[in-house]
Write a protein that holds these residues in place. Sequence first.
Motif, short mmCIF file in Angstrom:
data_model
loop_
_atom_site.label_atom_id
_atom_site.label_comp_id
_atom_site.label_asym_id
_atom_site.label_seq_id
_atom_site.Cartn_x
_atom_site.Cartn_y
_atom_site.Cartn_z
N ARG A 1 39.06 32.63 39.69
CA ARG A 1 37.69 32.40 39.20
C ARG A 1 37.70 31.85 37.77
O ARG A 1 36.62 31.59 37.24
CB ARG A 1 36.91 33.72 39.23
CG ARG A 1 36.86 34.41 40.59
CD ARG A 1 36.08 33.62 41.61
NE ARG A 1 36.01 34.31 42.88
CZ ARG A 1 35.06 35.20 43.21
NH1 ARG A 1 34.12 35.51 42.34
NH2 ARG A 1 35.06 35.77 44.39
N HIS A 2 38.88 31.74 37.19
CA HIS A 2 39.01 31.21 35.84
C HIS A 2 40.02 30.06 35.87
O HIS A 2 40.99 30.10 36.62
CB HIS A 2 39.50 32.29 34.86
CG HIS A 2 38.55 33.42 34.68
ND1 HIS A 2 38.47 34.47 35.58
CD2 HIS A 2 37.64 33.68 33.70
CE1 HIS A 2 37.55 35.33 35.16
NE2 HIS A 2 37.05 34.88 34.03
N ARG A 3 39.77 29.06 35.03
CA ARG A 3 40.64 27.88 35.03
C ARG A 3 42.09 28.25 34.71
O ARG A 3 43.02 27.73 35.31
CB ARG A 3 40.13 26.85 34.02
CG ARG A 3 40.99 25.59 33.95
CD ARG A 3 40.40 24.57 33.01
NE ARG A 3 39.08 24.13 33.47
CZ ARG A 3 38.33 23.27 32.80
NH1 ARG A 3 38.75 22.77 31.63
NH2 ARG A 3 37.15 22.90 33.28
N LEU A 4 42.27 29.16 33.74
CA LEU A 4 43.63 29.57 33.37
C LEU A 4 44.37 30.14 34.57
O LEU A 4 45.52 29.76 34.84
CB LEU A 4 43.57 30.61 32.25
CG LEU A 4 44.91 31.23 31.86
CD1 LEU A 4 45.81 30.19 31.19
CD2 LEU A 4 44.69 32.41 30.92
N LEU A 5 43.72 31.02 35.31
CA LEU A 5 44.38 31.64 36.46
C LEU A 5 44.61 30.63 37.57
O LEU A 5 45.63 30.69 38.26
CB LEU A 5 43.55 32.81 36.96
CG LEU A 5 43.55 34.04 36.06
CD1 LEU A 5 42.65 35.13 36.62
CD2 LEU A 5 44.95 34.58 35.87
N ALA A 6 43.69 29.71 37.75
CA ALA A 6 43.87 28.68 38.77
C ALA A 6 45.09 27.82 38.45
O ALA A 6 45.88 27.47 39.34
CB ALA A 6 42.62 27.80 38.87
N THR A 7 45.26 27.51 37.17
CA THR A 7 46.40 26.68 36.75
C THR A 7 47.72 27.41 36.96
O THR A 7 48.68 26.85 37.52
CB THR A 7 46.25 26.30 35.27
OG1 THR A 7 45.03 25.56 35.09
CG2 THR A 7 47.43 25.45 34.81
N VAL A 8 47.79 28.66 36.51
CA VAL A 8 49.04 29.42 36.64
C VAL A 8 49.35 29.67 38.12
O VAL A 8 50.51 29.58 38.55
CB VAL A 8 48.96 30.75 35.87
CG1 VAL A 8 50.27 31.51 35.98
CG2 VAL A 8 48.61 30.50 34.42
N HIS A 9 48.33 30.02 38.89
CA HIS A 9 48.54 30.27 40.32
C HIS A 9 49.09 29.03 41.03
O HIS A 9 49.96 29.13 41.90
CB HIS A 9 47.20 30.68 40.94
CG HIS A 9 47.29 31.13 42.36
ND1 HIS A 9 48.15 32.12 42.79
CD2 HIS A 9 46.64 30.71 43.48
CE1 HIS A 9 48.01 32.33 44.08
NE2 HIS A 9 47.11 31.47 44.53
N HIS A 10 48.62 27.87 40.61
CA HIS A 10 49.09 26.61 41.21
C HIS A 10 50.53 26.30 40.77
O HIS A 10 51.33 25.81 41.58
CB HIS A 10 48.16 25.47 40.80
CG HIS A 10 48.61 24.12 41.25
ND1 HIS A 10 48.55 23.70 42.56
CD2 HIS A 10 49.17 23.08 40.55
CE1 HIS A 10 49.03 22.48 42.67
NE2 HIS A 10 49.42 22.07 41.46
N ARG A 11 50.85 26.62 39.52
CA ARG A 11 52.17 26.28 38.98
C ARG A 11 53.24 27.29 39.36
O ARG A 11 54.43 27.01 39.18
CB ARG A 11 52.09 26.17 37.46
CG ARG A 11 51.28 24.98 36.97
CD ARG A 11 51.21 24.95 35.45
NE ARG A 11 50.50 23.76 34.96
CZ ARG A 11 50.22 23.54 33.69
NH1 ARG A 11 50.60 24.43 32.77
NH2 ARG A 11 49.58 22.45 33.32
#
Length: 332
Positions: A118-128
């Motif tokens: 739900r947060h951009r930071l978590l979306a980025t880390v989850h993807h990486r």
Amino acid sequence: MAGRFVPRTTAVPRQQPAAQDASAAPRTRVWTPPGPLDLRLVLGPLRRGPADPAYRALPDGTFWRATRTPAGPGTLRISAAPGGRVAGAAWGPGAQWLLDGLPALLGADDEPEAFRPRHRLLATVHHRRPGLRLLRTGLVMESLIPSILEQKVTTDEAYRAWRLLLRTHGTPAPGPAGPLFGGYGLYVMPDARTWSLIPSWEWHRAGVDAKRSATILRAVRVARRMEEAAAMDLPAATARLQLVPGIGPWTAAETLQRSNGAPDAVTVGDFHLPGIVGHALAGNRSADDEEMLELLAPYEGQRHRAARLILLSGHTPPRRAPRFSPRDIARL
């Protein structure tokens, strides 16, 4: 209201070192994970400091683990195999138990796809970090005892205590780990009876105060009841562990994250985590537990995973004060 355990104490002989047979052929298994798998990220939570006697990560990507299973001591070597598979080799009485539990240890029961950022930071880390899965050891005491040692002290103090206690009262790991690592071989932690017989001056020498050593002694006296928590859901497992005086929400969460692979076992009562989560999700480095839980509320059911991703992001507030100086109660 649930009652508390009334432990029974029994005097038993001190545990004797296990016989070593470095030439014994290991039991082996090859397993194909259901998706991307980063062994370093998955197994990392098992490491208790850079010189953990029960865990070793080698530069070639091989991981060694020594533990006490229901079948007895065992040593497990894990490495990547061709075709995206994982190879396991195990020694000792607990070898087959360790191989049977290899998929669960490496997150086979985890469901990372259930996480919805739900947060951009978590979306980025989850993807990486597609190879991050939450491990499940199925063993409570091996995570509970070091978590108790980490209560309200610096990590350096806790890691030192773990090293000294395992090397003094544990048993050399079965298999080739001893000759392979020389004087820094792997050790299996003591069984419950041996923990209960460690004299007070040995706890003191390891830098463990009376409060933490008493909590460990209470826990090992009901070790079987503690181990039953590995098969419980998170609320029941948390309640079971907290029946032992001295085990609170922080210690229970730190234990069940590893033993049960609990994705919602968020650590409450930590000195640093609320500020890290607050800084990452709301720019508030002064957040307390209540604010942290509010920020993590959208991730209910996955709050531990969310916190783990935040820690992996490296998005932590800058330090404003020097580190706490480790205490050395052994000199007192």
